[in-house]
Design a protein around this motif. Structure first.
Motif, PDB file in Angstrom:
ATOM      1  N   ARG A  18       0.917  -1.282   0.512  1.00 34.46           N
ATOM      2  CA  ARG A  18      -0.494  -0.502   0.034  1.00 34.46           C
ATOM      3  C   ARG A  18       0.703   1.111  -0.134  1.00 34.46           C
ATOM      4  NH1 ARG A  18      -3.822  -0.888   4.353  1.00 34.46           N
ATOM      5  NH2 ARG A  18      -2.660   1.310   5.869  1.00 34.46           N
ATOM      6  N   ILE A  19       1.415   1.028   0.998  1.00 34.51           N
ATOM      7  CA  ILE A  19       3.055   1.575   1.132  1.00 34.51           C
ATOM      8  C   ILE A  19       3.321   2.394  -0.691  1.00 34.51           C
ATOM      9  CG2 ILE A  19       5.200   3.193   1.896  1.00 34.51           C
ATOM     10  CD1 ILE A  19       4.088   1.264   4.664  1.00 34.51           C
ATOM     11  N   ALA A  22       1.153   3.886  -2.788  1.00 35.98           N
ATOM     12  CA  ALA A  22       1.122   5.106  -3.053  1.00 35.98           C
ATOM     13  C   ALA A  22       2.463   5.926  -3.465  1.00 35.98           C
ATOM     14  CB  ALA A  22       0.481   5.404  -1.866  1.00 35.98           C
ATOM     15  N   ALA A  23       3.413   5.567  -3.132  1.00 40.91           N
ATOM     16  CA  ALA A  23       4.946   6.385  -3.362  1.00 40.91           C
ATOM     17  C   ALA A  23       4.638   6.675  -4.813  1.00 40.91           C
ATOM     18  CB  ALA A  23       6.093   5.141  -2.982  1.00 40.91           C
ATOM     19  N   VAL A  24       4.562   5.335  -5.736  1.00 43.20           N
ATOM     20  CA  VAL A  24       4.145   5.397  -6.901  1.00 43.20           C
ATOM     21  C   VAL A  24       3.474   6.174  -7.341  1.00 43.20           C
ATOM     22  CG1 VAL A  24       3.737   4.577  -9.233  1.00 43.20           C
ATOM     23  CG2 VAL A  24       5.344   3.157  -7.689  1.00 43.20           C
ATOM     24  N   GLU A  25       2.265   6.303  -7.161  1.00 43.35           N
ATOM     25  CA  GLU A  25       1.401   7.346  -7.458  1.00 43.35           C
ATOM     26  C   GLU A  25       1.376   8.976  -7.067  1.00 43.35           C
ATOM     27  OE1 GLU A  25      -1.590   7.020  -9.868  1.00 43.35           O
ATOM     28  OE2 GLU A  25      -0.337   5.099  -9.220  1.00 43.35           O
ATOM     29  N   VAL A  26       2.806   8.676  -5.890  1.00 44.49           N
ATOM     30  CA  VAL A  26       2.384  10.039  -5.510  1.00 44.49           C
ATOM     31  C   VAL A  26       3.415  11.005  -6.293  1.00 44.49           C
ATOM     32  CG1 VAL A  26       3.369  11.592  -3.410  1.00 44.49           C
ATOM     33  CG2 VAL A  26       1.461  10.518  -3.106  1.00 44.49           C
ATOM     34  N   SER A  43      -1.678   9.823   1.705  1.00 48.45           N
ATOM     35  CA  SER A  43      -1.882   9.120   0.593  1.00 48.45           C
ATOM     36  C   SER A  43      -2.382   7.800   0.924  1.00 48.45           C
ATOM     37  CB  SER A  43      -0.954   9.135  -0.815  1.00 48.45           C
ATOM     38  OG  SER A  43      -1.721   8.877  -1.620  1.00 48.45           O
ATOM     39  N   ALA A  44      -0.905   6.746   1.748  1.00 48.29           N
ATOM     40  CA  ALA A  44      -1.737   5.039   1.588  1.00 48.29           C
ATOM     41  C   ALA A  44      -2.538   4.688   3.076  1.00 48.29           C
ATOM     42  CB  ALA A  44       0.216   4.757   2.398  1.00 48.29           C
TER      43      ALA A  44
END
Length: 263
Positions: A18-19, A22-26, A43-44
């Motif tokens: 999940r983290i 979220a990192a990829v999307e941000v 985000s996560a």
């Protein structure tokens, strides 16, 4: 492993995924410079401190996110190698080029700071993305933040010392592990391997020069993604006079590059 330990390991793996997602999307949305661990945690849906239960530091988190993105290119190259002798060469290359235009579009926002970060460059050269994917498939038991930092320090120390005897990194799909075809050169080497296989099969002209065809094809894909990122799709169509859509661009690029080489 006891049921309780299994459940905890599964939960830890899910939290890490999940983290990472979220990192990829941000990073995709804001770029690697503007992305912050606070925004990634929000985000996560986790606390910022919990990031460090799964990643030693911000560099490790961003490196893992980069590994996720490069995994799409590895998949595309593996599919290309598996397609040798099947379908048509043009169809196979168009499919690859479409995937690579999208891949470079995702990668470019992440690469600027990478080129200025010696640790991340060393990680890439050591085939870090492939090892990150292997770790994802076979995760180790969760470590404490301190244990992760100690492990990262040992990895950096080994990379800086150039000592022998460390585990060899994975190489390009279908190729030997480690060596000059590992890391960032993997995609180029895999495409050369595919073109050489098709040349041996008589589906390409004997005087075809695979390394330069690979450079032209991948370079064209990267240029399209670069122009789209910087100038926008409208400028790509009006100024560069190239199709904005990845699929149409890929088809015409392959047709142009491979003219005279297909049999």
């Amino acid at each position: 492993m006891a049921a309780g330990s299994t459940a905890r390991a599964t939960a830890a793996g899910s939290m890490r995924e999940r983290i990472l997602a979220a990192a990829v999307e941000v990073i995709r949305a804001r770029g690697i410079v503007a992305a912050t661990t606070k925004e990634i945690a929000r985000s996560a849906g986790v606390s910022e401190g919990s990031l460090y239960n799964h990643f030693a530091n911000k560099t490790a988190l961003f490196a893992a996110a980069l590994g996720e993105v490069t995994g799409t290119a590895r998949t595309a190259m593996a599919a290309l190698l598996a397609s040798a002798g099947q379908g048509t060469v043009e169809e196979n290359l168009v499919r690859l080029a479409s995937d690579m235009v999208r891949f470079y579009g995702e990668l470019l926002p992440m690469t600027g700071p990478v080129l200025a970060d010696p640790e991340l460059i060393a990680w890439l050269r050591d085939d870090g993305p492939a090892r990150a994917q292997a770790q994802k498939a076979h995760p180790a038991p969760p470590q404490s933040g301190q244990a992760q930092m100690d492990a990262a320090a040992k990895t950096r120390a080994w990379a800086e010392s150039g000592q022998d005897g460390a585990p060899a990194p994975h190489g390009a799909p279908g190729g030997p592990p480690g060596g000059p075809t590992a890391g960032p050169v993997m995609g180029h080497a895999a495409l050369i391997g595919y073109l050489e296989a098709e040349r041996r099969a008589g589906r390409l002209s004997p005087d075809t020069d695979p390394p330069f065809l690979a450079a032209a094809l991948l370079g064209g894909c990267q240029q399209h993604a670069f122009l789209t990122r910087l100038a926008g799709a409208d400028a790509v169509s009006a100024g560069a006079r190239l199709p904005a859509a990845a699929e149409e661009f890929a088809a015409r690029l392959v047709r142009t590059i491979m003219a005279g080489h297909l049999r």
